[in-house]
Motif scaffolding. Structure first.
Motif, PDB file in Angstrom:
ATOM      1  N   GLY A 339       0.818  -1.208   0.000  1.00  0.00           N
ATOM      2  CA  GLY A 339       0.000   0.000   0.000  1.00  0.00           C
ATOM      3  C   GLY A 339       0.852   1.259   0.000  1.00  0.00           C
ATOM      4  N   PRO A 340       0.291   2.394  -0.424  1.00  0.00           N
ATOM      5  CA  PRO A 340       1.086   3.610  -0.597  1.00  0.00           C
ATOM      6  C   PRO A 340       1.666   4.165   0.696  1.00  0.00           C
ATOM      7  CG  PRO A 340      -1.257   4.069  -0.883  1.00  0.00           C
ATOM      8  CD  PRO A 340      -1.111   2.586  -0.838  1.00  0.00           C
ATOM      9  N   GLY A 341       0.946   4.047   1.819  1.00  0.00           N
ATOM     10  CA  GLY A 341       1.454   4.577   3.083  1.00  0.00           C
ATOM     11  C   GLY A 341       2.722   3.882   3.518  1.00  0.00           C
ATOM     12  N   LYS A 342       2.726   2.559   3.463  1.00  0.00           N
ATOM     13  CA  LYS A 342       3.901   1.797   3.876  1.00  0.00           C
ATOM     14  C   LYS A 342       5.063   2.001   2.906  1.00  0.00           C
ATOM     15  CE  LYS A 342       1.469  -1.821   6.457  1.00  0.00           C
ATOM     16  NZ  LYS A 342       1.165  -3.274   6.567  1.00  0.00           N
ATOM     17  N   VAL A 343       4.745   2.083   1.626  1.00  0.00           N
ATOM     18  CA  VAL A 343       5.805   2.289   0.630  1.00  0.00           C
ATOM     19  C   VAL A 343       6.479   3.643   0.857  1.00  0.00           C
ATOM     20  CG1 VAL A 343       6.287   2.600  -1.822  1.00  0.00           C
ATOM     21  CG2 VAL A 343       4.774   0.758  -1.082  1.00  0.00           C
ATOM     22  N   ALA A 344       5.679   4.673   1.125  1.00  0.00           N
ATOM     23  CA  ALA A 344       6.249   5.992   1.413  1.00  0.00           C
ATOM     24  C   ALA A 344       7.066   5.961   2.698  1.00  0.00           C
ATOM     25  CB  ALA A 344       5.134   7.034   1.517  1.00  0.00           C
ATOM     26  N   ALA A 345       6.579   5.219   3.699  1.00  0.00           N
ATOM     27  CA  ALA A 345       7.253   5.183   4.999  1.00  0.00           C
ATOM     28  C   ALA A 345       8.641   4.564   4.920  1.00  0.00           C
ATOM     29  CB  ALA A 345       6.392   4.416   5.999  1.00  0.00           C
ATOM     30  N   VAL A 346       8.869   3.685   3.933  1.00  0.00           N
ATOM     31  CA  VAL A 346      10.189   3.056   3.817  1.00  0.00           C
ATOM     32  C   VAL A 346      11.102   3.823   2.870  1.00  0.00           C
ATOM     33  CG1 VAL A 346       9.358   0.757   4.434  1.00  0.00           C
ATOM     34  CG2 VAL A 346       9.375   1.440   2.026  1.00  0.00           C
TER      35      VAL A 346
END
Length: 529
Positions: A339-346
């Motif tokens: 998902g986009p939130g987790k991808v951005a967080a990493v």
């Protein structure tokens, strides 16, 4: 008077022919911003008149005054020599003035045919969907614009939506047609088809106001060119008397040259280990068998005609879409379903192709938009508490680095010019792009100075070891920046070439569907690995 006579003579008009449209002494002020100051501008029958200026120079504001979106604080509008007042865009349309805006005005849930005929007096009161689509197809063929009449607009790429916008306004046969960045999402061939349509349009005694940052196209299509700087008119020149360099100097007040940026400073190593890898990725028939990798400290360019899978490729890389087959790996970790939130967080940043629809929340403040990616982290937040002063300070810092002049950080971000929105989004995403930045058409709608700044943003990240994916239809841009260039066609990778060895003819063949292995025996996807 002699100058006016000379202009009409060069345009083949009778002496005393009135302008189709004239703006006299136009002024428009927003809180803290002088958008236009005492601007004179006119367009005569049979001419394509270009309007140039940096982002925020006042071009869009001036045209919004002409089309009734804004009311001028001073000055007047003359149509055919007579004063007019437009209370709303409908008044301007009734007076024969139509505009294709840089940000689309389409109804996303409607089909192309429905959008083209919406609000058009020539649309029959009762007509079947099939007949509506047939009428649209006939219009598109007449005007040399390829569209899909039965497609839902929400399912179209940005480039395809742009073509629908152009078709919708051209079909009304306005006497004065205003085009704001009309070729930003068109291929060179499509742009030439549009130019043929525009020349035919003005040959009938109509006129076009052509707003663009592509100086080569402006010199090709325009007869006269007016330049704005900081809300004021700097000059009106004949295109044949100008060069790209002279126009750039008039626009920005300094010499701008976008040079080859692939070289690295002393002490900065070349590309390192792979960071982001796609393995056999497919997406609902829109992407097929994509195997591709991006290395640390590398700019990977992605070329292709609009609508060939670029949007979906970016969505898969940033978690906005889950692949229906294959895997997306970040440093070996499977993020296919993250998902986009987790991808951005990493550590993956994303500059989307449509900044207004996907990059910003238009109604929220500039501060809120600037800190959107970091509002849960210090210094913007402490535990569950949001700290407005800290958010404002961070927003001011981001805007300062992005060279965006903001009169009031509390005002909605939609009040910024498109170029300033783009720079703000770019700097915001660069802050979180610790490992990868995916940038889709980042220079779309920017002036030459802003493009130069944007490209240097990417080389800064590259030199810091970040992997950069740069999606663009501007081949010169890709050649100036990319370590490697991948070419998309119908959702497939036709080949990957080294930037230093890239050949325009070869890339053009791949953009048209010829795989690299059919040209020289290279593997179709193997060059990506």
């Amino acid at each position: 008077m002699r100058d006016e006579a000379d202009i009409r003579q060069r345009l083949g008009l009778e002496p005393g022919t009135p302008p189709l449209v004239a703006l006299r002494g136009i002024g428009k002020i927003f809180p803290g911003v002088i958008a236009n100051a005492d601007v004179d501008f006119e367009v005569l029958p049979g001419e394509i008149h270009a309007l140039l200026g940096e982002n925020g120079a006042g071009k869009s504001t001036l045209m919004n005054v002409l089309t009734g979106i804004y009311q001028p604080d001073s000055g007047e509008i003359l149509v055919g020599g007579y004063a007019q007042s437009f209370a709303a865009p409908q008044d301007a349309i009734a007076a024969g003035i139509g505009m294709v805006h840089q940000h689309f005005k389409l109804v996303q849930a409607f089909t192309v045919a429905e959008n083209v005929h919406l609000g058009w007096g020539d649309t029959p009161a009762r007509i079947s969907a099939a007949d509506l689509e047939a009428r649209t197809a006939a219009l598109a063929a007449t005007l040399n614009l390829a569209v899909k009449p039965g497609a839902v607009v929400a399912d179209l790429s940005t480039g395809e939506q742009q073509r629908v916008e152009i078709l919708r306004v051209l079909s009304r046969q306005a006497r004065v047609l205003i085009l704001d960045e009309p070729t930003a999402v068109l291929t060179p061939a499509e742009a030439q088809e549009l130019f043929v349509a525009l020349r035919g349009f003005v040959a009938q005694g109509n006129a076009v106001i052509f707003i663009s940052h592509k100086l080569d196209e402006v010199l090709e299509i325009a007869g006269r060119i007016t330049i704005l700087r900081q809300g004021r008119k700097v000059a009106t020149e004949w295109a044949e008397d100008c060069t790209e360099r002279s126009l750039a100097q008039l626009m920005v007040g300094r010499d701008i040259v976008l040079s080859d940026l692939r070289g690295r400073p002393d002490g900065v190593a070349g590309p390192g280990a792979p960071v982001l890898r796609l393995e056999g990725v497919g997406l609902k028939g829109l992407l097929t068998g994509i195997t591709l990798e991006v290395r640390a400290g590398e700019i990977l360019g992605v070329a292709g005609v609009a609508g060939n899978g670029q949007r979906e490729l970016c969505q898969v890389m940033t978690g906005l879409a889950r692949p229906t087959e294959g895997r997306v790996l970040l440093e070996g970790v499977d993020l296919s379903t993250a998902g986009p939130g987790k991808v951005a967080a990493v550590g993956v940043g994303h500059i989307p192709e449509d900044r207004l629809a996907s990059g910003v929340a238009p109604a929220l403040s500039i501060t809120d938009n600037a800190v959107l990616r970091e509002y849960r982290a210090p210094p913007v937040s402490r535990g569950p508490w949001f700290l407005p002063r800290a958010a404002l300070a961070l927003a001011q810092q981001i805007a300062g680095v992005a060279e965006v002049a903001v009169p009031d950080f509390a005002m909605p971000v939609r009040n910024l010019s498109g170029g300033n929105q783009q720079r703000l989004v770019a700097r915001r995403e660069m802050r979180i792009a610790r490992k990868v930045l995916v940038a889709a058409y980042p220079s779309r709608g920017l002036d030459v100075g802003a493009i130069n700044t944007m490209m240097r943003y990417f080389t800064e990240l590259r030199d810091q070891g970040v992997a950069v994916v740069l999606v663009s239809e501007e081949l010169e841009e890709l050649l100036n920046l990319s370590d490697r260039i991948a070419v998309l066609f119908h959702g497939r990778i036709m080949g990957v070439v080294e930037g230093a060895e890239a050949d325009l003819d070869e890339i053009g063949l791949m953009m048209g569907g010829q795989s690299r292995n059919s040209q020289n025996g290279d593997s179709q996807n193997g060059a990506a690995a």
